[in-house]
Design a protein around this motif. Structure first.
Motif, mmCIF file in Angstrom:
data_model
loop_
_atom_site.group_PDB
_atom_site.id
_atom_site.type_symbol
_atom_site.label_atom_id
_atom_site.label_comp_id
_atom_site.label_asym_id
_atom_site.label_seq_id
_atom_site.Cartn_x
_atom_site.Cartn_y
_atom_site.Cartn_z
ATOM 1 N N THR A 123 -13.542 -9.921 1.416
ATOM 2 C CA THR A 123 -12.518 -10.740 2.051
ATOM 3 C C THR A 123 -12.995 -12.183 2.230
ATOM 4 O O THR A 123 -12.244 -13.142 1.950
ATOM 5 N N LYS A 145 1.910 -14.711 -3.930
ATOM 6 C CA LYS A 145 1.565 -13.322 -3.652
ATOM 7 C C LYS A 145 2.180 -12.381 -4.687
ATOM 8 O O LYS A 145 1.534 -11.426 -5.142
ATOM 9 N N SER A 175 -6.336 -7.697 6.922
ATOM 10 C CA SER A 175 -5.135 -8.461 6.586
ATOM 11 C C SER A 175 -4.412 -8.933 7.844
ATOM 12 O O SER A 175 -3.901 -10.061 7.906
ATOM 13 N N HIS A 196 -4.215 -10.094 2.152
ATOM 14 C CA HIS A 196 -4.152 -8.901 1.318
ATOM 15 C C HIS A 196 -2.739 -8.350 1.138
ATOM 16 O O HIS A 196 -2.304 -8.091 0.019
ATOM 17 N N ASP A 197 -2.021 -8.124 2.213
ATOM 18 C CA ASP A 197 -0.758 -7.398 2.134
ATOM 19 C C ASP A 197 0.427 -8.357 2.136
ATOM 20 O O ASP A 197 0.393 -9.412 2.768
ATOM 21 N N CYS A 212 -3.344 -6.621 -3.649
ATOM 22 C CA CYS A 212 -2.241 -6.429 -2.686
ATOM 23 C C CYS A 212 -2.533 -5.319 -1.686
ATOM 24 O O CYS A 212 -1.662 -4.493 -1.386
ATOM 25 N N GLY A 213 -3.756 -5.279 -1.184
ATOM 26 C CA GLY A 213 -4.066 -4.400 -0.078
ATOM 27 C C GLY A 213 -3.953 -2.928 -0.395
ATOM 28 O O GLY A 213 -4.419 -2.440 -1.432
ATOM 29 N N THR A 268 -8.698 -5.721 -1.974
ATOM 30 C CA THR A 268 -8.893 -7.052 -1.394
ATOM 31 C C THR A 268 -8.287 -8.135 -2.270
ATOM 32 O O THR A 268 -7.643 -9.064 -1.775
ATOM 33 N N THR A 280 -13.428 -11.611 -7.214
ATOM 34 C CA THR A 280 -13.516 -10.738 -6.036
ATOM 35 C C THR A 280 -13.807 -9.302 -6.461
ATOM 36 O O THR A 280 -14.622 -8.614 -5.824
ATOM 37 N N VAL A 293 -8.577 -2.681 4.941
ATOM 38 C CA VAL A 293 -7.808 -3.776 4.368
ATOM 39 C C VAL A 293 -6.592 -4.097 5.242
ATOM 40 O O VAL A 293 -6.195 -5.265 5.358
#
Length: 353
Positions: free
Chosen positions: A335, A233, A179, A209-210, A146-147, A143, A118, A175
């Motif tokens: 994304t 995550k 998300s 993302h988050d 973790c945002g 992306t 990515t 983002v």
């Protein structure tokens, strides 16, 4: 009457010149302003739902005029730099080695491949769209990892400029929005594909993302999907230190040229990444008290919200609009790539059936 001339009355002390105030007094107005915005954003997020960081950014930009006042400038700059780095550093308290080991090497390999591909897509597409390498790294890292937290961490080791700060804020907006959309759409997608709870958790944890949106989406599908998604995550978050260290090493000559003008020398590994790694090691060796993790996690989130508010105060809404459509297309493409790469990987892994 004495023969001496009267001694002149003592003059009142001169007011301090700008820049001579004690450090705490100089930082206080701007820091308090960022704190108030952070509290307001937290309240709105609790009452109405939605991304806390995005609310802090929008409130900060709405008060851009206040942020331009001289008294608040030093504190706002302090929050946008030191407080930001502190928030990223404290993220390490959420991660332990056993969480990574529990995933198994095929899952870890899938997540690492998705993250790296990515970011590569982000850099390549940024150049095709006429954007800079730095912009591709910030958007790709946000992306992939973790945002907003990743966007801020990566931006912190890149050469500073007004254009780069503006682009980072635009990435945070995009983002956070993407998300939130993913949180609503991706669980439906996993249901339509008839994926098992572990499969759905792996997909959601590796593609949204988050952290907050991952939890919101995954626990809708049950505790198994939720717990799996959170572990995946957190593994993605743990990759932040390697990504930031690598980017910092590659970009060190450029940062060095900018820092030389300010009389600074950039460190090989920024201090906040050193603290991040130290907290991961302490947590992995069970040297952190069990009560410390939620406290440090809350402090980290508060620092990041204050930092986003500070960056918003430094940015006019008009300047974001001037960025055009290219960053939006870049974030959307990254994304979609991440979701497709993770989805193919999940479907191909027999152990997660």
């Amino acid at each position: 009457m004495s023969g001496r001339a009267d001694t002149p009355a003592a003059l009142p002390p001169a007011p301090p010149r700008p820049g001579t105030l004690p450090l705490a007094q100089e930082l206080l107005p701007g820091a308090v302003l960022c704190g108030v915005i952070a509290l307001a954003a937290t309240f709105v997020a609790l009452v109405h739902g939605g991304p806390q960081l995005l609310y802090a950014l929008l409130l900060g930009m709405a008060l851009h005029g206040v942020g331009q006042e001289g008294r608040a400038a030093a504190g706002i700059e302090f929050c946008s730099r030191f407080v930001l780095r502190l928030g990223v550093a404290l993220l390490g308290a959420r991660i332990a080695a056993e969480q990574v080991l529990a995933l198994g090497w095929p899952t870890a390999a899938l997540v690492v491949a998705a993250v790296l591909s990515t970011m590569a897509v982000g850099v390549a597409l940024a150049r095709r769209l006429g954007l800079t390498l730095e912009q591709g790294l910030v958007s790709g890292g946000a992306t992939a990892i973790c945002g907003a937290s990743a966007a801020l961490a990566i931006s912190a080791v890149l050469p500073r400029s007004r254009e780069q700060d503006r682009f980072t804020l635009l990435v945070v907006v995009c983002v956070s929005t993407l998300s939130t959309l993913a949180m609503l759409v991706y669980p439906l997608w996993t249901t339509l594909l008839h994926w098992s709870a572990p499969q759905a958790g792996l997909f959601l944890g590796a593609s949204i993302h988050d952290v907050a949106q991952v939890m919101g989406a995954a626990y809708l599908l049950g505790p198994v999907a939720g717990d799996t998604a959170v572990i995946v995550k957190l593994f993605r978050v743990s990759l932040l230190v390697a990504v930031v260290a690598g980017i910092g090493l590659v970009m060190r000559p450029r940062r060095g040229a900018a820092a030389a003008a300010d009389g600074e020398r950039p460190a090989l590994l920024p201090w906040f990444m050193v603290v991040f790694v130290a907290l991961v090691l302490l947590n992995s060796m069970h040297l952190l008290p069990s009560s410390a993790e939620p406290v440090l996690s809350s402090v980290s989130r508060a620092c990041l919200v204050m930092a986003i508010a500070a960056l918003g105060l430094k940015t006019a809404l008009r300047s974001l609009a001037e960025a055009g459509w290219r960053p939006l297309l870049l974030m959307l493409a990254e994304t979609l790539w991440l979701a497709a790469a993770v989805g193919v990987g999940v479907a191909a892994m027999p152990g997660w059936q």
